[in-house]
Design a protein around this motif. Structure first.
Motif, mmCIF file in Angstrom:
data_model
loop_
_atom_site.group_PDB
_atom_site.id
_atom_site.type_symbol
_atom_site.label_atom_id
_atom_site.label_comp_id
_atom_site.label_asym_id
_atom_site.label_seq_id
_atom_site.Cartn_x
_atom_site.Cartn_y
_atom_site.Cartn_z
ATOM 1 N N LEU A 1 -24.459 -4.172 -31.322
ATOM 2 C CA LEU A 1 -23.927 -5.434 -30.788
ATOM 3 C C LEU A 1 -23.788 -5.429 -29.271
ATOM 4 N N MET A 2 -24.136 -4.308 -28.649
ATOM 5 C CA MET A 2 -23.857 -4.184 -27.214
ATOM 6 C C MET A 2 -24.310 -5.384 -26.371
ATOM 7 N N PRO A 3 -25.508 -5.895 -26.547
ATOM 8 C CA PRO A 3 -25.904 -7.036 -25.709
ATOM 9 C C PRO A 3 -24.960 -8.230 -25.876
ATOM 10 N N ILE A 4 -24.614 -8.498 -27.106
ATOM 11 C CA ILE A 4 -23.760 -9.670 -27.334
ATOM 12 C C ILE A 4 -22.309 -9.347 -26.976
ATOM 13 N N ASN A 5 -21.932 -8.086 -27.099
ATOM 14 C CA ASN A 5 -20.605 -7.683 -26.624
ATOM 15 C C ASN A 5 -20.481 -7.955 -25.132
ATOM 16 N N ALA A 6 -21.560 -7.710 -24.427
ATOM 17 C CA ALA A 6 -21.535 -7.972 -22.986
ATOM 18 C C ALA A 6 -21.245 -9.451 -22.739
ATOM 19 N N THR A 7 -21.919 -10.290 -23.505
ATOM 20 C CA THR A 7 -21.705 -11.729 -23.365
ATOM 21 C C THR A 7 -20.254 -12.109 -23.636
ATOM 22 N N VAL A 8 -19.793 -11.691 -24.798
ATOM 23 C CA VAL A 8 -18.417 -12.040 -25.172
ATOM 24 C C VAL A 8 -17.445 -11.457 -24.159
ATOM 25 N N GLY A 9 -17.727 -10.230 -23.744
ATOM 26 C CA GLY A 9 -16.844 -9.574 -22.787
ATOM 27 C C GLY A 9 -16.750 -10.356 -21.489
ATOM 28 N N ILE A 10 -17.885 -10.761 -20.967
ATOM 29 C CA ILE A 10 -17.890 -11.471 -19.683
ATOM 30 C C ILE A 10 -17.171 -12.811 -19.797
ATOM 31 N N LEU A 11 -17.498 -13.536 -20.859
ATOM 32 C CA LEU A 11 -16.847 -14.844 -21.008
ATOM 33 C C LEU A 11 -15.344 -14.676 -21.181
ATOM 34 N N THR A 12 -14.947 -13.619 -21.893
ATOM 35 C CA THR A 12 -13.515 -13.389 -22.084
ATOM 36 C C THR A 12 -12.843 -13.017 -20.769
ATOM 37 N N VAL A 13 -13.521 -12.192 -19.977
ATOM 38 C CA VAL A 13 -12.960 -11.825 -18.672
ATOM 39 C C VAL A 13 -12.730 -13.077 -17.832
ATOM 40 N N LEU A 14 -13.758 -13.925 -17.777
ATOM 41 C CA LEU A 14 -13.642 -15.127 -16.937
ATOM 42 C C LEU A 14 -12.500 -16.007 -17.420
ATOM 43 N N TRP A 15 -12.365 -16.109 -18.715
ATOM 44 C CA TRP A 15 -11.317 -16.956 -19.280
ATOM 45 C C TRP A 15 -9.931 -16.390 -18.993
ATOM 46 N N ALA A 16 -9.742 -15.122 -19.378
ATOM 47 C CA ALA A 16 -8.416 -14.532 -19.255
ATOM 48 C C ALA A 16 -8.005 -14.414 -17.786
ATOM 49 N N TRP A 17 -8.953 -14.125 -16.926
ATOM 50 C CA TRP A 17 -8.627 -13.933 -15.511
ATOM 51 C C TRP A 17 -8.277 -15.254 -14.828
ATOM 52 N N ASN A 18 -9.010 -16.302 -15.173
ATOM 53 C CA ASN A 18 -8.852 -17.558 -14.444
ATOM 54 C C ASN A 18 -7.937 -18.574 -15.108
ATOM 55 N N ASP A 19 -7.567 -18.338 -16.337
ATOM 56 C CA ASP A 19 -6.809 -19.353 -17.062
ATOM 57 C C ASP A 19 -5.493 -19.667 -16.362
ATOM 58 N N PHE A 20 -5.128 -20.929 -16.413
ATOM 59 C CA PHE A 20 -3.893 -21.353 -15.759
ATOM 60 C C PHE A 20 -2.905 -21.948 -16.765
ATOM 61 N N MET A 21 -3.437 -22.719 -17.721
ATOM 62 C CA MET A 21 -2.563 -23.476 -18.604
ATOM 63 C C MET A 21 -1.701 -22.590 -19.524
ATOM 64 N N LEU A 22 -2.320 -21.628 -20.186
ATOM 65 C CA LEU A 22 -1.530 -20.784 -21.092
ATOM 66 C C LEU A 22 -0.452 -19.993 -20.348
ATOM 67 N N PRO A 23 -0.810 -19.319 -19.260
ATOM 68 C CA PRO A 23 0.257 -18.629 -18.532
ATOM 69 C C PRO A 23 1.353 -19.606 -18.076
ATOM 70 N N LEU A 24 0.948 -20.794 -17.656
ATOM 71 C CA LEU A 24 1.929 -21.766 -17.173
ATOM 72 C C LEU A 24 2.973 -22.088 -18.240
ATOM 73 N N ILE A 25 2.515 -22.284 -19.473
ATOM 74 C CA ILE A 25 3.491 -22.692 -20.484
ATOM 75 C C ILE A 25 4.136 -21.514 -21.201
ATOM 76 N N ILE A 26 3.439 -20.363 -21.255
ATOM 77 C CA ILE A 26 3.978 -19.245 -22.022
ATOM 78 C C ILE A 26 4.892 -18.351 -21.185
ATOM 79 N N LEU A 27 4.479 -18.035 -19.977
ATOM 80 C CA LEU A 27 5.257 -17.094 -19.169
ATOM 81 C C LEU A 27 6.334 -17.839 -18.399
#
Lengths: 413, 287, 272
Positions: free
Chosen positions: C188-214
């Motif tokens: 799965l390594m190639p697709i793991n890379a995909t999921v990994g990158i998209l997850t990094v971008l999401w978790a790193w840049n997200d604003f809404m969830l941290p705003l309401i949760i933290l």
């Protein structure tokens, strides 16, 4: 073969449990951490200073200051989370009323904390809570005032005096315009800044019991606010070219740099202005809304109320901290640095910049903020902003909309 | 065989339960609260359909839908137009291909909130300054302070950032087209425009669909940019649905009322999604 | 056969890329000047570079604290997302002929279309009740919410992997778990890379969830900090932009080094 899964799910469970435990325990090394939540941001430096002094005297207590933007919304989120800060410094407005009614603030009636508070402020804030609850849920600490801040040097250049009537007031703006100066620096990209003048106009023209009458059906925006709306439009004529593109922060800097003769703001803006230009020669006067000087009162409210979370685990420490803030010299520090007025007896605002409204406090020619009694969620500031821009609503539509939104919000309750 | 079955169950059921607990359950709760008068704390009563009736009567809600859809549709179209053009360019015989591709993709990795803060400055300070220099009076003020133009500012920011992702997708699509096809087409004497419509576009049509769907879905949720740039103003001209639910639900103390709004929004999204899922299923067939 | 370079197009694209880079250039120029220099000229290089804006902003926003919060969230979210989401997807992909798994597939995937605002208010209540309004809770939510999209991506990929490989492993006596970890996961390594990158971008840049949760400022993420300090930045744009740039820098650095990899990863996720 299920072993791995068990280990795996076990690991997840364990990490989650650890997480929730960590969330519960919080404290370490015997220090108590007090969260101090403030709904206004201008006083950051002053609080920092007072806090560090307090921490020096009470090495076992750590005070953590939190001042988020849009603090009202954040506070409501916290209320939904039932995660109330230990100590709160909130404005004496409808947010205070709502928190008090929600039963999350500690009743300090009869306690030492309020013994030095001027009774008039206790009355003013009690009104916000309403009749359902008979307690004192916060300690009025500092009072503010809505006013006209003016550049003394520019007044001298124009050869004008502090106005006592609406006509004189507008004449100055006219004079400024004739000399190529901006009369008022509007900052209406931040919708709330429109409410400052709206309150001054409304309070003088409609009195402070408008909300009460409105609820009883004896008054309405359409019937009673016509003149206020007209007068606001008049003020707008003396603005700059980007009245709706500038923010509160822009305005403080611009006025400090001498870009306008007058600035329609509250005293809370003065520290920010002085920060931007320490040499500015500014003064302040209550907005003369009518041509009868007797009718012109100063709009003043409680800017900071100190309150304690009813369920805080650190009640004692919280009280200690408030007790500390209430010490006369600390109140003095606060009012001096924040250009505020003291709600505590025997502490006075002596800043010559504020000379122009001192008399109002002494004589009691003060009235409260009309919008503190508007129902929450009606978004009055944005409706007003829309009207002032003048593209979507004219005066009649605007007043009707204010009435409609008010009713709508009441209706939804 | 049975053992294998139980392993599969163990692999999926915990995820199912967690997803239900943290996604489906809150969704159901949201629906539940929409029939009450809950403020987000304290007690509540059932109020039947009152919230829904009020939602439909509320101009503010209606305006937020109009704004959100106007914004989403225009942004989607612009994003697809620009990214298609850029992708065609990047796929041609150009120099610095990799560097240019990297630059065009850059906005995708940046935080939307911070990008909006940066653009905020451009609109408030840089553009008016420039406009003044060149004597364009209509732009000499902050467009975010103008209710007729503020939405344009938000479109610009959103498009600036979203073009990155869609360009890469189109580029991937273009690269699947064998070059022989172009050669055949040019042998036939077809012009560039004709080649595009008759050869290129039909072959990347699936990418077009996906791009439209993904872009639209993202834009309908617009939130960060609104918070950072206008706070819903001026007036209520840029209040998006997400923003209104957050703002009204928490600040206004109208948790239940905004929940009803969220449910209505949900129904609308589902209606759109039915169409979207059909596109996705069609992709499934291609796999 | 090498074709002729289309210089006109190259120039047009370079001109276009200026539009992309301009806001970032402007941000850098603001961040390295003092207010005086900014008033004189917005876009010119400064005669004196004020790097102290960065150190000041760092101190003011407690940058390293927010940075480590964002880093912890991103790293843990990615690791657990890859390990768990792929596993679930595998079980679904290999049993799509069964009703239950087919249901699961559509259950997860269709949740992609539930608008977040409807969950927003109740999830705040729920996370509070569970004492999870902290970093752990946020990581947990990212992992769970990622399931929708990731299952969609993983299932598509896993179904393209021939079953023979697994069958051989099973013949050798491997359990289902063994098959997944030893045979499938490495594939799965190639697709793991995909999921990994998209997850990094999401978790790193997200604003809404941290705003309401933290709600605790000590655990704020980098984007959240930029928001929280709006009031304190006031009109000190130089300080504010220094802070924005620092918040953007870590991910830009990663991107500079892994640019090709990131782009191909993202592409695969979308067209697979």
């Amino acid at each position: 073969m299920n072993k791995k899964m068990k280990v795996f799910s076990g690991a997840i469970l364990a990490s989650l449990t650890a997480a929730s435990l960590a969330a519960c325990s919080g404290g370490d090394s015997g220090k108590t951490e007090l969260e101090f939540f403030s709904t206004k941001g201008e006083n950051n430096k002053t609080y920092q200073k007072l806090i560090s002094e307090f921490e020096k005297k009470n090495p076992k207590i750590d005070v953590k200051l939190v001042q988020p933007p849009d603090a009202g919304t954040v506070m409501k989120t916290r209320l939904t989370k039932n995660d109330i800060p230990d100590v709160m410094a909130i404005g004496g407005d409808s947010l205070y009323g709502e928190l008090a009614r929600a039963g999350v603030l500690k009743d300090v009636k009869g306690s030492d904390l309020i013994k030095d508070v001027q009774p008039s402020y206790l009355d003013m804030t009690a009104k916000l809570v309403g009749v359902e609850k008979n307690g004192v849920y916060g300690v009025p600490y500092a009072a503010n005032a809505n006013a006209v801040i003016y550049n003394k040097d520019k007044f001298k250049e124009l050869g004008v005096e502090v106005p006592k009537t609406w006509d004189e007031f507008i004449a100055i703006a006219e004079e400024a315009k004739a000399h190529g100066e901006t009369g008022f620096y509007f900052t209406l990209k931040d919708a709330w800044t429109g409410m400052v003048s709206w309150n001054s106009l409304g309070a003088a023209l409609q009195g402070e019991d408008f909300a009460e009458k409105r609820s009883k059906g004896k008054a309405s925006f359409t019937k009673n606010y016509d003149e206020a709306a007209d007068k606001f439009q008049t003020l707008l004529k003396y603005g700059h070219k980007d009245n709706f593109g500038k923010t509160y922060n822009d305005g403080n800097t611009a006025f400090a740099q001498g870009k306008s003769v007058m600035y329609l703001q509250g005293v809370w803006a003065i520290p920010e202005i002085v920060k931007a230009n320490p040499d500015i020669n500014l003064g302040i006067f209550p907005m003369p809304v009518t041509n009868n000087p007797e009718e012109n009162k100063l709009v003043s409210g409680v800017d900071v109320m100190l309150a304690i979370d009813e369920e805080s685990d650190h009640q004692k420490e919280a009280e200690k901290f408030i007790q500390f803030l209430l010490e006369k010299e600390n109140v003095q520090t606060y009012v001096d640095e924040q250009s505020a007025f003291s709600a505590i007896k025997d502490v006075y605002q002596e800043d010559p910049k504020l000379e122009g409204i001192k008399e109002n406090f002494e004589k009691g020619t003060i009235t409260s903020f009309p919008d503190h009694y508007y129902p929450q969620g009606m978004n009055a500031a944005n409706i007003l902003q829309e009207f002032l821009i003048g593209k979507k609503t004219n005066k009649e539509e605007f007043l009707k909309k204010m009435d409609k939104e008010w009713d709508k919000v009441e209706e939804r309750k | 065989m049975k053992k294998r079955g139980s392993a599969y169950i163990l692999m999926t059921v915990p995820a199912l339960l967690l997803f239900f607990a943290f996604h489906t359950f809150p969704t159901l709760q949201g629906i539940f609260y929409s029939f009450t008068n809950w403020k987000g704390y304290g007690d509540f009563d059932f109020v039947g359909l009152k919230n829904y009736i009020n939602v439909f009567k509320d101009d503010r809600v209606v305006d937020s839908y109009l704004f959100t859809f106007k914004f989403a549709i225009i942004s989607t179209l612009l994003v697809n137009l620009f990214s298609m053009l850029i992708a065609l360019g990047l796929n041609a015989n150009i120099r610095f291909k990799n560097t240019l591709r990297a630059v065009y993709f850059l906005p995708n990795i940046l935080s939307g909130l911070i990008v909006a803060f940066i653009f905020n400055y451009i609109f408030a300070n840089f553009l008016p300054e420039m406009a003044e220099k060149f004597g364009i009076n209509s732009l000499a003020t902050n467009i975010l302070g103008n209710p007729d133009l503020a939405w344009v500012g938000i479109v610009i920011v959103a498009v600036w950032q979203a073009v990155a992702f869609n360009t890469i997708l189109y580029l991937a699509g273009l690269q699947t087209i064998p070059s022989e096809l172009y050669e055949a087409s040019s042998l036939d004497g077809a012009g560039k425009w004709k080649t595009f419509w008759h050869v290129t576009f039909p072959l990347i049509a699936p990418f077009f669909t996906i791009n439209m769907v993904l872009a639209m879905k993202g834009f309908l949720m617009v939130f960060d940019q609104i918070v950072a740039m206008t706070g819903g103003g001026p007036g209520q001209s840029t209040e998006s649905i997400s923003f209104l639910i957050y703002k009204g639900g928490f600040e206004g103390g109208e948790f239940a009322y905004q929940s009803a709004n969220a449910v209505v929004y949900f129904v609308i999204i589902v209606a759109i999604s039915v169409v979207q899922i059909r596109f996705l299923q069609r992709r499934e067939v291609d796999l | 056969m090498k074709k002729k370079t289309n210089w006109l197009l190259t120039l047009l694209l370079i001109a276009g890329s200026v539009l992309v880079l301009f806001p970032l250039y402007m941000a850098v120029m603001i961040a390295v000047k003092d207010p005086q220099q900014l008033a004189e000229s917005l876009l010119a290089l400064p005669d004196k570079w004020h790097f102290e804006n960065f150190t000041n902003a760092m101190e003011m926003t407690n940058f390293w604290n927010a940075f480590s919060n964002s880093a912890v969230i991103t790293v843990f979210t990615v690791i657990f997302t890859l390990l768990t989401n792929s596993l679930v997807a595998y079980a679904i992909a290999r049993n799509m002929h069964k009703k239950f798994y087919k249901f699961l597939y559509y259950y997860f995937v269709s949740a992609m279309f539930i608008p977040f605002p409807i969950i927003m208010l109740p999830i705040v209540k729920e996370m509070t009740a569970l004492g999870l309004t902290n970093l752990y809770g946020l990581i947990f939510l990212y992992i769970v919410y990622g399931l929708s999209f990731n299952i969609f991506v993983y299932v598509g990929y896993i179904r393209s992997i021939p079953k023979e490989l697994e069958e051989a492993a099973i013949m050798d006596g491997a359990s289902t778990w063994g098959v997944f970890w030893k045979v499938i996961f490495p594939l799965l390594m190639p697709i793991n890379a995909t999921v990994g990158i998209l997850t990094v971008l999401w978790a790193w840049n997200d604003f809404m969830l941290p705003l309401i949760i933290l709600s605790d400022q000590d655990i704020a993420t980098l984007p959240l900090v930029q928001y929280v300090f709006q009031g304190q930045f006031s009109t000190d744009y130089n300080l504010a932009f220094a802070s924005y740039l620092m918040a953007l820098t870590p991910i830009v650095i990663v991107y500079l080094f892994a640019q090709k990899w990131v782009i191909s990863g993202v592409t695969k996720g979308a067209i697979k």
